[in-house]
Design an enzyme around this catalytic site. Sequence first.
Site, PDB file in Angstrom:
ATOM      1  N   GLY D 148     -42.007 -16.960 -18.380  1.00 15.97           N
ATOM      2  CA  GLY D 148     -43.303 -17.442 -18.642  1.00 15.97           C
ATOM      3  C   GLY D 148     -43.458 -18.193 -19.461  1.00 15.97           C
ATOM      4  O   GLY D 148     -42.921 -18.551 -20.766  1.00 15.97           O
ATOM      5  N   CYS D 149     -44.621 -18.861 -19.266  1.00 14.48           N
ATOM      6  CA  CYS D 149     -45.642 -19.264 -21.064  1.00 14.48           C
ATOM      7  C   CYS D 149     -45.697 -18.875 -22.415  1.00 14.48           C
ATOM      8  O   CYS D 149     -45.597 -19.236 -23.007  1.00 14.48           O
ATOM      9  CB  CYS D 149     -46.860 -19.235 -19.523  1.00 14.48           C
ATOM     10  SG  CYS D 149     -47.629 -18.348 -19.640  1.00 14.48           S
ATOM     11  N   PHE D 150     -46.150 -17.327 -21.933  1.00 10.90           N
ATOM     12  CA  PHE D 150     -46.384 -16.322 -23.391  1.00 10.90           C
ATOM     13  C   PHE D 150     -44.444 -16.544 -24.304  1.00 10.90           C
ATOM     14  O   PHE D 150     -44.646 -17.087 -25.091  1.00 10.90           O
ATOM     15  CB  PHE D 150     -46.986 -14.960 -23.044  1.00 10.90           C
ATOM     16  CG  PHE D 150     -48.291 -15.593 -22.655  1.00 10.90           C
ATOM     17  CD1 PHE D 150     -48.899 -16.508 -24.054  1.00 10.90           C
ATOM     18  CD2 PHE D 150     -48.352 -14.846 -21.616  1.00 10.90           C
ATOM     19  CE1 PHE D 150     -50.857 -15.866 -23.596  1.00 10.90           C
ATOM     20  CE2 PHE D 150     -50.246 -14.588 -21.869  1.00 10.90           C
ATOM     21  CZ  PHE D 150     -51.020 -15.446 -22.872  1.00 10.90           C
TER      22      PHE D 150
END
Lengths: 345, 345, 345, 345
Positions: D148-150
């Site tokens: 995921g990006c986070f």
Amino acid sequence: MIKAGIIGDGYTAAELLRILAGHDEVEVVSVLSTENVGRRIDSLFPHLTGFCSLECEESDVERLIGRCEVVFLALPHGLSVNIALRLLENDIKCVDLGADFRLKDPSLYREYYELEHGAPEMLNKAVYGLPELYRDQIKRSAIVANPGCFPTGAILPLVPLLAQGIIKTDGIVIDSKTGVSGAGRTVKPASHFCEVNEGIRAYGVGTHRHGPEIRQELSLAAGIKVDMIFTPHLVPMNRGILSTCYAQLADGINAGSVRKVLEDSYRDECFVRVLPDGTMPHTKWVYGSNFLDIGIYTDTGSSRVILVSALDNLTKGASGQAVQNMNLMLGLNERKALMYAGVHP
Amino acid sequence: MIKAGIIGDGYTAAELLRILAGHDEVEVVSVLSTENVGRRIDSLFPHLTGFCSLECEESDVERLIGRCEVVFLALPHGLSVNIALRLLENDIKCVDLGADFRLKDPSLYREYYELEHGAPEMLNKAVYGLPELYRDQIKRSAIVANPGCFPTGAILPLVPLLAQGIIKTDGIVIDSKTGVSGAGRTVKPASHFCEVNEGIRAYGVGTHRHGPEIRQELSLAAGIKVDMIFTPHLVPMNRGILSTCYAQLADGINAGSVRKVLEDSYRDECFVRVLPDGTMPHTKWVYGSNFLDIGIYTDTGSSRVILVSALDNLTKGASGQAVQNMNLMLGLNERKALMYAGVHP
Amino acid sequence: MIKAGIIGDGYTAAELLRILAGHDEVEVVSVLSTENVGRRIDSLFPHLTGFCSLECEESDVERLIGRCEVVFLALPHGLSVNIALRLLENDIKCVDLGADFRLKDPSLYREYYELEHGAPEMLNKAVYGLPELYRDQIKRSAIVANPGCFPTGAILPLVPLLAQGIIKTDGIVIDSKTGVSGAGRTVKPASHFCEVNEGIRAYGVGTHRHGPEIRQELSLAAGIKVDMIFTPHLVPMNRGILSTCYAQLADGINAGSVRKVLEDSYRDECFVRVLPDGTMPHTKWVYGSNFLDIGIYTDTGSSRVILVSALDNLTKGASGQAVQNMNLMLGLNERKALMYAGVHP
Amino acid sequence: MIKAGIIGDGYTAAELLRILAGHDEVEVVSVLSTENVGRRIDSLFPHLTGFCSLECEESDVERLIGRCEVVFLALPHGLSVNIALRLLENDIKCVDLGADFRLKDPSLYREYYELEHGAPEMLNKAVYGLPELYRDQIKRSAIVANPGCFPTGAILPLVPLLAQGIIKTDGIVIDSKTGVSGAGRTVKPASHFCEVNEGIRAYGVGTHRHGPEIRQELSLAAGIKVDMIFTPHLVPMNRGILSTCYAQLADGINAGSVRKVLEDSYRDECFVRVLPDGTMPHTKWVYGSNFLDIGIYTDTGSSRVILVSALDNLTKGASGQAVQNMNLMLGLNERKALMYAGVHP
């Protein structure tokens, strides 16, 4: 690798460095600066970390002689003339991103830039650097005047139509909207975030320096002096220029000719994209890229023609076009380092 | 307190509630909604917490009869006609923020809104709600067609000049730039943050529905059909419209007349500010307020006239003007609840 | 009308003028400036056209003596001390929007502001101007130190919980995000549109001057020195501060106590709104208004507490709170000129 | 050229196409879509005009078998499992940009995604695609779960410190701020321009799906379950994630160890840049690029450690990292098509 130098350390200089980092035949060996001598480029412009570790050198053109084959001048107007002369004496090719060699008439330069031109005899030697119009001259030239950002967006849609008599030469309105990076990196109230964000305004109404530059090229194409008015607006975005150009079909001309002439003119041009019927350009589609998109509207009832162009003021409107010119001047593939898509969204 | 109702729950309804929260003679007693029945206004619009605790009621006009003296219609076009008729039958005054009563010619309505008008006989009873032009009729009217946001910005600078023969009636170009709230609160791809932010584009080129509305009022002022083209652009900001209007001085007219006529026309108008020479408006200066600012440029050489106007599309361009109209219709002080400055920066 | 003066001509001064334009018992009669002497306020801040036609006067406090009953100091730190002393000598009440009277410990002032405080004996006379905490002292005080924008957003959610032992006094993290107007109107590279827009960054990490101010008030409430870290971030927007505050429930405390204590503390406060369960604040909901919204999250598993607050840095974070303080100091209704909703969208 | 396919037509798909347009060993031959079958990619994404003229095909995995050697899945969670199984059966390598193979514990998947996982036995075959941590496994794997990006922004700064016992495993706070493109291209009220622009808010407080993903990787590194809380915020910008990570030095550890461990860990990593002392990252510096920048603050007094990371959520946070993984899986140079600087300003 061919060695290049840059004089200046503002946004257009940074954009040259970003673009040339992807060039496999040209290498930047020196950046001259006034205010940041001794600072590393990647501390000034951390997005270039890993791509450029040069330190800014003192802004003395002599430093480049013997080290560079081509130099980009990214300077405020008035400063390029003597530097360019010195470079040319030493057979160094020169792309001037400033305004000093764009206007062919020194009296217009005096009127708009409030300066006496330092070498008016040079004005006709410097080629106006729009490759789509002057490719052959650029290839043969030692000095190119890279066009202004607004002029690039206004000239490319209008010149083929004026040259072929498709639109009238009077009553042309060019309403342009630009992002803030066009005003450069220097701090000033007009570039303060809070003065720009969440608002739009017109500026330089009737007096902007890109007006005579646009008029010069439109008139050259038309063969007579064109009656045109140009109004820039400041939009809360970093990059991008949208120009909405209003004209009238010439008498006896069919509305369909507009699209035909533009498509014919730019079919083989890599960086100009004439959009399909019903599609109008968006500056986001060219963000960070060297493309200029053109959308066409013609009103069948009246004889109105509306051309809308979009470009990124720092690439096709400045540093991308400068690299395109450099490629031509050096005999390289014109597209080198420039063939990537815009960053969207 | 005079009781008011609102039909609709979008941005213009929320702006009516924000403005009327500061009105000391009018109170909103009901908000009708289609999609949010039973939801509290301050959960839909938390900025109104502490100012409006109404629950949205079902969208049935009968609910308002007997409870309200004035009703605001903030509905998509086509929905207002029958509701307005029913309100008028019951002696309830009506301000329609939609487009159903703006165009006086039902065939234009059909052409642009692709609908047969439901009560064409009403079109001439509904007053076009620009107080600066039609104040007396508005005071006497039971139904007012609140102008579109773009038309407000285009009509106010141009009408006095056309009415007094200062500018030519052909070749007028109106290039407008709007914030995104003008497109309403409904989700759609064109309002997606990432499709708008960091870009600008033209839309509805040559076909936008506010074109005929502008042309109607300009032609009424000029006394003949005006030749005008209108192009809207979408700017990455919430609020604000800037309109750059290009015209030609009429033959024999002195450039100074432009300023004189506009200043004379609006000297006593509270909400129209003609800016001093050399100052062009900025939409930020009217942000959240009911003012419309006008800047003037005239070119002494050519006979070009450029008028730039700025307004907030949700206040003077919609809900603020609606309250101004309501004040007039109810015999109240026209400025009630509207005398506050824009929010800057 | 009570006469007020303002020393300073930046964004907080403009916001004072905007707010006080709607005050029916107080009138601004003079604005002192360093750089804009002789310029009209409405040419500096055209959004105030029609609301303030004063000319900026030379920045000499003597000009205000005899003309004003209350003066707002909107000055860089270090400049307020002598001016405030002179005003107090003349029985003029004083609201200092700067930092000179906020820290009660002169050694902290020296450490963080790198200046010797000019009148340390005044520090305990100046009341810290958070009406929700110090209303009675403010009413009786001749000088109020208006809190910093970040401290207002951090202190109000945390103080009731610390005062009542609901959360632990160590391990507190305050992560704040601010719009750009908090940095003032002065031009600097960090406020250049292109350096802010389309990005976010942290700044002053571990060293920001609002850290000790927050710590002072939290520690006063807790009765012991609180262990807290504060990090501000710059967000591409004009106005607004969101503070995300992380803490731990004290031993033996039920998670439900957090909401209960905050709701009890602020039930009668007009300008603090504790949002319902499941709703987190948005800075847009308080844009241009004097409200501070608080959202609460408690984790039933761990003992984490997250409080999120939102305010407008120029209103509740500066000029709105200053007017609230002035109202209290003058014995007026605390809400005067401040009861309007945020501008949304 | 190696043939690649993409399933999905949202922003991450567009970004894959943008990046792969510059890859000289891999070519996209098919894009599968649900809603845009038959539409050309360059009409959906006009910024790709001249770079991709494919038409979207029906979303049936069978279409890719026999045509592709590698497939990117850019799908909402829950849809990838069966497709991945079918691709693997046919010896087609698979990079899943969705969430279906990231969590190794199927009960966490059930809790956070509210779905029973369709092939839990696959969870340990899919490698978590952070090349800086799992390069060797990625090279040998047929299926990679792209992070995921986070998580990418939170894991890379913290893992080396946890793995080497430099920071405590409890009390970690991760406060992240993201641009809007992370929420995808689907229209929804939360992505409406006017609901995002000029404001900031927290969302998914305490419940966001990237929380368990971050915790999984931090705990794996630490060797015990880490106590961490993660809060995302929505910032008015298109691209970029800034994560501010708060931790405590482990007992007996010197503050200088933080920098030493991070610099040692990432010295040979091309896409992770540990910034010099005193420099904190800015998301603008990585805009459109595959870099992740890390800034370090350690408080000598307390034992606080603050790590700030910046990445572009669509490149290093999604499609750039996916290409990096693909390069590794195919035995290509890991940097292929990814070595360009961010677009600034």
